[in-house]
Structure formats: structure tokens, C-alpha cells
Design an enzyme around this catalytic site. Structure first.
Site, PDB file in Angstrom:
ATOM      1  N   HIS A 140       0.825  -1.221   0.000  1.00 13.75           N
ATOM      2  CA  HIS A 140       0.000   0.000   0.000  1.00 13.75           C
ATOM      3  C   HIS A 140       0.857   1.268   0.000  1.00 13.75           C
ATOM      4  O   HIS A 140       0.476   2.285   0.587  1.00 13.75           O
ATOM      5  CB  HIS A 140      -0.960   0.011   1.196  1.00 13.75           C
ATOM      6  CG  HIS A 140      -1.952  -1.108   1.198  1.00 13.75           C
ATOM      7  ND1 HIS A 140      -3.132  -1.070   0.483  1.00 13.75           N
ATOM      8  CD2 HIS A 140      -1.934  -2.320   1.812  1.00 13.75           C
ATOM      9  CE1 HIS A 140      -3.793  -2.201   0.658  1.00 13.75           C
ATOM     10  NE2 HIS A 140      -3.088  -2.977   1.448  1.00 13.75           N
TER      11      HIS A 140
ATOM     12  N   ASN B  86     -10.160  -3.287   1.600  1.00 15.44           N
ATOM     13  CA  ASN B  86      -9.799  -3.213   0.186  1.00 15.44           C
ATOM     14  C   ASN B  86     -11.039  -2.938  -0.654  1.00 15.44           C
ATOM     15  O   ASN B  86     -12.157  -2.898  -0.133  1.00 15.44           O
ATOM     16  CB  ASN B  86      -9.154  -4.522  -0.280  1.00 15.44           C
ATOM     17  CG  ASN B  86      -7.730  -4.696   0.226  1.00 15.44           C
ATOM     18  OD1 ASN B  86      -7.034  -3.729   0.501  1.00 15.44           O
ATOM     19  ND2 ASN B  86      -7.293  -5.940   0.353  1.00 15.44           N
TER      20      ASN B  86
ATOM     21  N   TYR C   1       0.197  -4.857  11.518  1.00 14.40           N
ATOM     22  CA  TYR C   1       0.023  -3.467  11.090  1.00 14.40           C
ATOM     23  C   TYR C   1       0.669  -2.493  12.071  1.00 14.40           C
ATOM     24  O   TYR C   1       1.389  -1.583  11.664  1.00 14.40           O
ATOM     25  CB  TYR C   1      -1.462  -3.140  10.925  1.00 14.40           C
ATOM     26  CG  TYR C   1      -2.019  -3.529   9.579  1.00 14.40           C
ATOM     27  CD1 TYR C   1      -2.509  -2.572   8.699  1.00 14.40           C
ATOM     28  CD2 TYR C   1      -2.061  -4.860   9.176  1.00 14.40           C
ATOM     29  CE1 TYR C   1      -3.019  -2.920   7.459  1.00 14.40           C
ATOM     30  CE2 TYR C   1      -2.567  -5.225   7.942  1.00 14.40           C
ATOM     31  CZ  TYR C   1      -3.048  -4.256   7.087  1.00 14.40           C
ATOM     32  OH  TYR C   1      -3.543  -4.607   5.860  1.00 14.40           O
TER      33      TYR C   1
END
Length: 492
Positions: free
Chosen positions: A65, A138, A348
Site C-alpha cells: 500500500h 480493500n 500493522y
């Protein structure tokens, strides 16, 4: 104003040039030298500071990303779902919550074209009264793998070869030949929706299964869906080549220009819910991220709308430093036992600490807008002003207490420790149903993209046979057509 509590910003710019420490700079054009043509002096602190700052302007690129665009706006509840969740920002119709959204491509680097065939990230940060909520999804409702153990390998397969630094089809085809659960995701990626027209005309999905909990502690499994009010539009392959050759930032430009012109993008939020007591009633596992929940038996329920009405002020501060993490939730919304979600919860936040530092949540774009309090002190780039004497808990000198207890899923789990796949894999049914939902022209475009992918000279006869077998199990006619165009016989 207490200077120790003053946060630097462009709003306090002086009318003349200074160093970072505030000293006036009378010449920002020439270095300090010995005479007109002599060597530069090391004592030219302004020059050294300017170069050193420039040398450190860039931070590590996101491992996935990397290429993205952000915008700000609000989320407004339009339908009452208080019977499903006690989340404060969803408490009643009319409640508005500020948000920031980041759209992105996934695989390719920061400066890559926005017209490449690739999933698109759709991440929303809600600044609620009970802390931030990050819905990190997404533009496709499923994913390639169902177990996070394979995530690093999957990304390595998609990323450029460590030898050639080029993305190569044979590596992708080889890796996913071991993972037939990826077929459903490929039925989206190799479809027309694999290249959205822009960010305004694409859907968003939470992808993973979460849990909603109401004030009585009753849980429901939930999937989140964003639907653009302007409709879904895509680029066909030849159109993508033309658009990408004209402007490699076309989606970012479209988003920015639309907001600047007052044409604010809007999405409606819907949810699907399943009572955990009923999760065994389906031919798929509701925690399997490679599956969608059929809308004919689990209908969409409207929740609210999101409007993006403000462009970001600074790309670095509000895009590059913007950080999302699926672990960031609020009371009334909880995780599920989705294996991919469970690994994302750790990964993350870990990558943000690597990219931005341990205090990345202090950055203005990531910090909550509500009051917060803990003893997570110090560390690199801690810029919060603190004057407490007590940095431990509990204490009779500090009135801070535990928050009120919030409902959490009451489920009791028992079982042996083991590493295994789920029982209901069912890897081919939904991919086949999706293919059969296409009109003939769309089916042919899908087929041709697979013919092109499997025509890579590095792909062996064995690999082509495996993929023909997989697509034959999804749809017999698709497998036959693929074999015919590749001059192979289908082998079920």
C-alpha cells in the site's frame, strides 16, 4: 502561551527565514566560504542543518500500500443499529464523526502508476468520542489467503524478483498454485474491477469478519461494505494503458480535483450480520476471508453514509505519516477469530512502529481527538508535553482509574493446540458462481487475461495443468476454454 506546550505549525511562521531553532537566516542562497572562491566552512550551521534535514526527508516506504491518496470528511449514521452494537459513534441516526480515508494500490511502489491491475486499499479512520476506529479494507470483498502465516510469502511472490527487481508472472502463478483458496480473489482481480476507473468509483470492504456487541453483550459476526453513490466504474486493459500513459497519478488527481470543485465523493455503509450460534448453517466458514456472505441469504443492512469534503493540507503529514491498524477498535466492535485478521492485529502496528517510530500514534493525523491517558512514556520522537510525577498505576496520588467495563464476546473456547486448515475449504464454488454471473464479453476478457498470465515462458506445462484443473473445478467450460487457448487438455 506556554512555549513548552506549543506545537509547531505553519500557522506560526515568521515573516523572515530562520533555522530550525529559530535563529534568523540572512542569506539562504550562498554557503559560507573563505573568500569569494574559497572552500566551504564547517561552521556554516545553516548549510549543514539544511543538507542534513534534506538527507532525512524520506521515511521507509510501506511494504504494501505504498502508493496512496488521502482525503478528509465525515461519517453520518442514517439507520439505527443500536440493537446490534453499543458503539457510541453508531448510537443513533444523525450522529456525525470526522474521518480520514486513504485509498491505495497494494503491490507496487510509491511512484507507480495508478492504472496497474492490483487490489486497492480502502482504509477509514473514524475519530470517535471513545477513541479511534480503523476500518482497514480493500476494494474487493475477499483475499488471496485465509491464514496470515502465508502473508509474507504471498507479498514476496507479488513483489519484484530479488534477482531482476521486476514483477514476474511465473512467480505469482507458482506460489498460488499451492493455494487454491485464492481462486475467488482472482475472480475479482482478473475481472474488469481489477482496474478501477478512479477512487471515487470503487467499492470498499472491511474484508475480514469482525464482531458487533450490543449493550447486553450479545455478539453478531459482521462484514462491512462501502458502496459509492456515483456507481462502480472500471478501466479495461487498453483504456488503462492510455490513461496511465497520460497521467500516472490520475486517481489521485481525480479525487483531489473533485473535492476542490465541490463534487464530494460519497459512500453508503452497509453491514451483513450472522448470529454466532448459526455459523455452522452454511457451506462455508464465516471466518474464512476467501469467502463472501451471499446477500440473498444474509442481506445488506444500511448503516450510514461517508462524505469526503476536504483535501489534506500536507501529503507527508496526512498521507505518508497516516497509519492504520485493524487492532484499533472501539467498545461495541470487536475482533473475530478470522486467522488473517488475528495476524493483521499485530503486523500493522508493528510495521507502523518500524516506519514512523514507537510514538506514531502521537502524530496529529493518528492521535485520537478525544481525551486519553496512559503511562506509555518516552521513546524516540516523543513530543507530548507531560508534567506528571506519577508514571505508574495504580496510585493514591493520581485520580486516574479504570474505564467502565465494556461488553466483550462471551464465547468460551476449548481445544487442542494445533496447526491446521479449516474444515470447510470449498475453494471453487464461489469463484465459479462469480464467473458465471459475467456476461459473455466479460467472461472472454477474464479468460484472455488468464491466457496471457499462463503464457509466460517460465511457466511449466505442470503449472498450466494445475491452473486449468483449478478453473475447471470452478466452471467446466472455463477450464475447457482455457485449455483450448493454451493448447492443453483439461485434467480434472
Amino acid at each position: 502561551m506556554d512555549p513548552y506546550k506549543h506545537r509547531p505549525s505553519s500557522g506560526s511562521n515568521s515573516t523572515f527565514w530562520t533555522t530550525n531553532s529559530g535563529a534568523p537566516v540572512w542569506n539562504n542562497n550562498s554557503a559560507l566560504t573563505v573568500g569569494e572562491r574559497g572552500p566551504i566552512l564547517l561552521e556554516d550551521y545553516h548549510l549543514i542543518e539544511k543538507l542534513a534535514q534534506f538527507d532525512r526527508e524520506r521515511i521507509p516506504e510501506r511494504v504494501v500500500h505504498a502508493r496512496g491518496a488521502s482525503a478528509k470528511g465525515f461519517f453520518e449514521v442514517t439507520h439505527d443499529i443500536s440493537h446490534l452494537t453499543c458503539a457510541d459513534f453508531l448510537r443513533a441516526p444523525g450522529v456525525q464523526t470526522p474521518v480520514i480515508v486513504r485509498f491505495s494500490t497494494v503491490v507496487h511502489e510509491r511512484g507507480s502508476p495508478e492504472t496497474l491491475r492490483d487490489p486497492r486499499g480502502f482504509a477509514v479512520k473514524f475519530y470517535t468520542r471513545e477513541g479511534n476506529f480503523d476500518l482497514v479494507g480493500n476494494n474487493m470483498p475477499v483475499f488471496f489467503i485465509r491464514d496470515g502465516m502465508k502473508f509474507p510469502d504471498m507479498v514476496h511472490a507479488f513483489k519484484p524478483s530479488p534477482k531482476t527487481n521486476m514483477q514476474e508472472n511465473w512467480r505469482i502463478v507458482d506460489f498460488f498454485s499451492h493455494h487454491p483458496e485464492s481462486l475467488h480473489m482472482f475472480s475479482f482481480l482478473f475481472d474488469d474491477v481489477g482496474i478501477p476507473l478512479n477512487y471515487r468509483h470503487m467499492e470498499g470492504f472491511g474484508v475480514n469478519t469482525y464482531t458487533l456487541i450490543n449493550k447486553d453483550g450479545k455478539p453478531h459476526l459482521v462484514k462491512f461494505h462501502w458502496k459509492p453513490t456515483c456507481g462502480v466504474k472500471c478501466l479495461l486493459d487498453d483504456e488503462a494503458v492510455t490513461v496511465g500513459g497520460t497521467c500516472h497519478s490520475h486517481a489521485t488527481k481525480d479525487l483531489t480535483d473533485s473535492i476542490a470543485a465541490g463534487n464530494y465523493p460519497e459512500w453508503k455503509l452497509y453491514i451483513q450480520t450472522i448470529d454466532p450460534d448459526h455459523e455452522d448453517r452454511f457451506d462455508f466458514d464465516p471466518l474464512d476471508v476467501t469467502k463472501t456472505w451471499p446477500e440473498d441469504i444474509i442481506p445488506l443492512q444500511p448503516v450510514g453514509r461517508m462524505v469526503l469534503n476536504k483535501n489534506i493540507d500536507n501529503f507527508f503529514a496526512e498521507n505518508e505519516q497516516l497509519a492504520f491498524c485493524p487492532a484499533i477498535i472501539v467498545p461495541g466492535i470487536h475482533y473475530s477469530d478470522d486467522k488473517l485478521l488475528q495476524t493483521r492485529i499485530f503486523s500493522y502496528a508493528d510495521t507502523q512502529r518500524h516506519r514512523l517510530g514507537p510514538n506514531y500514534l502521537m502524530l496529529p493525523v493518528n492521535a485520537p481527538k478525544c481525551a486519553y491517558h496512559n503511562n506509555h512514556h518516552d521513546g524516540s520522537m516523543n513530543f507530548m508535553h507531560r508534567d506528571e510525577e506519577v508514571n505508574y498505576f495504580p496510585s493514591r496520588f493520581d485520580a486516574a482509574r479504570h474505564a467502565e467495563k465494556v461488553p466483550i464476546p462471551p464465547r468460551v473456547l476449548t481445544g487442542c493446540r494445533e496447526k491446521c486448515v479449516i474444515d470447510k475449504e470449498n475453494n471453487f464454488k464461489q469463484a465459479g458462481e462469480r464467473y458465471r454471473s459475467f456476461d459473455p464479453a466479460r467472461q472472454d476478457r477474464f479468460l484472455q487475461r488468464w491466457v496471457d498470465a499462463l503464457s509466460d515462458p517460465r511457466i511449466t506445462h505442470e503449472l498450466r495443468g494445475i491452473w486449468i484443473s483449478y478453473w475447471s473445478q470452478c466452471d467446466a467450460s472455463l477450464g475447457q476454454k482455457l485449455a483450448s487457448r493454451l493448447n492443453l487438455k483439461p485434467n480434472m
